[in-house]
Design a protein around this motif. Structure first.
Motif, PDB file in Angstrom:
ATOM      1  N   VAL A  28     -12.783 -24.666 -61.319  1.00  0.00           N
ATOM      2  CA  VAL A  28     -12.458 -24.473 -59.917  1.00  0.00           C
ATOM      3  C   VAL A  28     -12.032 -23.031 -59.662  1.00  0.00           C
ATOM      4  CG1 VAL A  28     -10.909 -25.177 -58.052  1.00  0.00           C
ATOM      5  CG2 VAL A  28     -11.732 -26.876 -59.693  1.00  0.00           C
ATOM      6  N   GLU A  29     -12.536 -22.472 -58.564  1.00  0.00           N
ATOM      7  CA  GLU A  29     -12.058 -21.166 -58.123  1.00  0.00           C
ATOM      8  C   GLU A  29     -10.696 -21.359 -57.457  1.00  0.00           C
ATOM      9  OE1 GLU A  29     -13.126 -18.234 -58.627  1.00  0.00           O
ATOM     10  OE2 GLU A  29     -15.188 -18.572 -59.341  1.00  0.00           O
ATOM     11  N   PRO A  30      -9.706 -20.565 -57.810  1.00  0.00           N
ATOM     12  CA  PRO A  30      -8.373 -20.756 -57.228  1.00  0.00           C
ATOM     13  C   PRO A  30      -8.323 -20.348 -55.760  1.00  0.00           C
ATOM     14  CG  PRO A  30      -8.415 -18.775 -58.578  1.00  0.00           C
ATOM     15  CD  PRO A  30      -9.735 -19.462 -58.792  1.00  0.00           C
ATOM     16  N   VAL A  31      -7.421 -20.986 -55.039  1.00  0.00           N
ATOM     17  CA  VAL A  31      -7.126 -20.625 -53.654  1.00  0.00           C
ATOM     18  C   VAL A  31      -5.723 -20.038 -53.633  1.00  0.00           C
ATOM     19  CG1 VAL A  31      -6.770 -21.472 -51.317  1.00  0.00           C
ATOM     20  CG2 VAL A  31      -8.596 -22.454 -52.737  1.00  0.00           C
ATOM     21  N   ASP A  32      -5.610 -18.776 -53.272  1.00  0.00           N
ATOM     22  CA  ASP A  32      -4.305 -18.124 -53.280  1.00  0.00           C
ATOM     23  C   ASP A  32      -3.465 -18.572 -52.087  1.00  0.00           C
ATOM     24  OD1 ASP A  32      -4.804 -16.769 -55.590  1.00  0.00           O
ATOM     25  OD2 ASP A  32      -5.197 -14.823 -54.648  1.00  0.00           O
ATOM     26  N   MET A  33      -2.205 -18.906 -52.390  1.00  0.00           N
ATOM     27  CA  MET A  33      -1.238 -19.238 -51.352  1.00  0.00           C
ATOM     28  C   MET A  33       0.046 -18.471 -51.641  1.00  0.00           C
ATOM     29  SD  MET A  33      -1.878 -23.341 -50.763  1.00  0.00           S
ATOM     30  CE  MET A  33      -1.190 -23.284 -49.111  1.00  0.00           C
ATOM     31  N   GLN A  34       0.842 -18.281 -50.604  1.00  0.00           N
ATOM     32  CA  GLN A  34       2.042 -17.448 -50.739  1.00  0.00           C
ATOM     33  C   GLN A  34       3.305 -18.289 -50.636  1.00  0.00           C
ATOM     34  OE1 GLN A  34       2.038 -14.043 -48.061  1.00  0.00           O
ATOM     35  NE2 GLN A  34       2.779 -12.818 -49.783  1.00  0.00           N
ATOM     36  N   VAL A  61       2.633 -14.884 -55.067  1.00  0.00           N
ATOM     37  CA  VAL A  61       1.380 -15.584 -54.807  1.00  0.00           C
ATOM     38  C   VAL A  61       1.121 -16.601 -55.914  1.00  0.00           C
ATOM     39  CG1 VAL A  61      -1.118 -15.317 -54.501  1.00  0.00           C
ATOM     40  CG2 VAL A  61       0.459 -13.607 -53.546  1.00  0.00           C
ATOM     41  N   PHE A  62       0.700 -17.799 -55.495  1.00  0.00           N
ATOM     42  CA  PHE A  62       0.391 -18.879 -56.431  1.00  0.00           C
ATOM     43  C   PHE A  62      -1.071 -19.254 -56.249  1.00  0.00           C
ATOM     44  CE2 PHE A  62       0.609 -23.324 -58.029  1.00  0.00           C
ATOM     45  CZ  PHE A  62       1.214 -23.076 -59.250  1.00  0.00           C
ATOM     46  N   ALA A  63      -1.820 -19.225 -57.348  1.00  0.00           N
ATOM     47  CA  ALA A  63      -3.249 -19.551 -57.322  1.00  0.00           C
ATOM     48  C   ALA A  63      -3.407 -21.059 -57.501  1.00  0.00           C
ATOM     49  CB  ALA A  63      -3.977 -18.797 -58.425  1.00  0.00           C
ATOM     50  N   VAL A  64      -3.806 -21.744 -56.447  1.00  0.00           N
ATOM     51  CA  VAL A  64      -3.882 -23.205 -56.440  1.00  0.00           C
ATOM     52  C   VAL A  64      -5.244 -23.681 -56.939  1.00  0.00           C
ATOM     53  CG1 VAL A  64      -3.733 -25.275 -55.006  1.00  0.00           C
ATOM     54  CG2 VAL A  64      -2.220 -23.328 -54.548  1.00  0.00           C
ATOM     55  N   MET A  87       4.027 -28.232 -52.221  1.00  0.00           N
ATOM     56  CA  MET A  87       3.181 -27.574 -51.231  1.00  0.00           C
ATOM     57  C   MET A  87       3.957 -27.085 -50.011  1.00  0.00           C
ATOM     58  SD  MET A  87      -0.097 -27.345 -52.038  1.00  0.00           S
ATOM     59  CE  MET A  87      -0.865 -27.211 -50.425  1.00  0.00           C
ATOM     60  N   SER A  88       5.088 -27.709 -49.725  1.00  0.00           N
ATOM     61  CA  SER A  88       5.867 -27.286 -48.559  1.00  0.00           C
ATOM     62  C   SER A  88       6.429 -25.881 -48.721  1.00  0.00           C
ATOM     63  CB  SER A  88       7.003 -28.269 -48.297  1.00  0.00           C
ATOM     64  OG  SER A  88       7.955 -28.251 -49.353  1.00  0.00           O
ATOM     65  N   ALA A  89       6.442 -25.361 -49.945  1.00  0.00           N
ATOM     66  CA  ALA A  89       6.949 -24.004 -50.202  1.00  0.00           C
ATOM     67  C   ALA A  89       5.858 -22.956 -50.108  1.00  0.00           C
ATOM     68  CB  ALA A  89       7.596 -23.945 -51.579  1.00  0.00           C
ATOM     69  N   LEU A  90       4.604 -23.380 -49.869  1.00  0.00           N
ATOM     70  CA  LEU A  90       3.460 -22.466 -49.869  1.00  0.00           C
ATOM     71  C   LEU A  90       2.798 -22.416 -48.499  1.00  0.00           C
ATOM     72  CD1 LEU A  90       1.791 -23.658 -53.205  1.00  0.00           C
ATOM     73  CD2 LEU A  90       3.286 -21.667 -52.901  1.00  0.00           C
ATOM     74  N   SER A  91       2.135 -21.296 -48.222  1.00  0.00           N
ATOM     75  CA  SER A  91       1.381 -21.202 -46.973  1.00  0.00           C
ATOM     76  C   SER A  91       0.260 -20.179 -47.116  1.00  0.00           C
ATOM     77  CB  SER A  91       2.298 -20.821 -45.812  1.00  0.00           C
ATOM     78  OG  SER A  91       2.742 -19.482 -45.944  1.00  0.00           O
TER      79      SER A  91
END
Length: 282
Positions: A28-34, A61-64, A87-91
């Motif tokens: 899977v390609e990661p989706v970056d979230m902050q 940044v967290f790579a999901v 997930m509530s800590a990421l956007s």
């Protein structure tokens, strides 16, 4: 070989960049979230009481790689650590940071006014994207307002990482913590060095192996000086001068400075002598 705690791979799922290195059912390609919470745990399991291995600070940044029941599995772009984040800590979207918090801690206010209600507390090394300024406050990427005296540009490191580490004196011991309200021994080392512009890995065993390659090892019984890093199996501390050691430790459940000889006496009695002493710098 990548350390298991830094390898975003499971039998059923792996990051796409590992396609030629590990076997998995899918890639899977990661989706970056902050991270938009003041701080959030990176846990071993996707549950509120799952063991916390480390933390991610505001702006990191967290790579999901996977979302499951309100949890995200992936890895930190900051230091590569793999685990689960609420997930509530990421956007999204990710806003590139321009500054970091240089104070031990500061508030993220709802308005550019010291009397306004704070959204959260930010610890040293939290990352922000500076926007407009109003008075003595700067907009933190639309997330709130931070006092400008508590931040510095990312390219402006602290001059003395030991002085940074000393600011954490009295902070309670927290396994996996790396913030002003609680941290562990390797979190103290990682955080203070980061403030001085030196990025290192997270855990004691990782740090000891990395430091042996990057810096200078000295004899265990050689005279020590300010800034030397002392390792035991599962523990690490920072010399503040020739005789005293600063460390976050479970003996006192706090970050303290004490005679290094006393630390070594306790460790040796428990079967854990010094394993290496590393000199940062020349």
């Amino acid at each position: 070989m990548t350390h298991p705690r830094l390898l975003p791979a499971r039998p059923d799922l792996a990051a796409a960049h590992l396609r030629e290195e590990v076997e998995a059912d899918r890639y899977v390609e990661p989706v970056d979230m902050q991270v938009t919470a003041g701080v959030t745990a990176i846990r071993r399991e996707p549950r509120d009481d799952g063991p916390m291995d480390t933390q991610a600070l505001f702006g990191e940044v967290f790579a999901v790689l996977e979302e499951r029941d309100g949890w995200a599995w992936g890895y930190s772009r900051h230091d590569g650590y793999v685990g689960w984040i609420d997930m509530s800590a990421l956007s999204q979207p990710v806003t590139p940071a321009t500054h970091r918090v240089s104070a031990l801690r500061t508030y993220l206010f709802s308005e550019p006014d010291l009397k306004s209600a704070p959204h959260s507390l930010l610890s040293m090394n939290a990352k922000i994207a500076v926007g407009t300024r109003q008075g003595r406050f700067v907009d933190a990427g639309g997330r709130g307002w931070v006092f400008e005296g508590h931040i510095v540009p990312l390219g402006e490191p602290a001059a003395d990482f030991v002085a940074v580490a000393e600011q954490f004196t009295g902070a309670p011991y927290l396994w996996g913590g790396k913030e002003s309200l609680g941290l562990d021994c390797s979190g103290l080392v990682q955080s203070s060095l980061e403030a001085a512009g030196i990025m290192v890995l997270r855990d004691t065993d990782m740090q000891e192996a990395e430091f042996a390659q990057r810096f200078t090892a000295i004899a265990h019984d050689a005279p020590r000086r300010r800034g030397d890093i002392v390792f035991w199996k599962g523990h690490v501390g920072i010399m503040v001068d020739e005789e005293r050691l600063l460390h976050a430790n479970a003996t006192y459940m706090a970050t303290i400075t004490e005679p290094a000889a006393e630390t070594e006496r306790r460790a040796t009695q428990s079967g854990s002598p010094v394993t290496s002493v590393i000199r940062i710098g020349s």
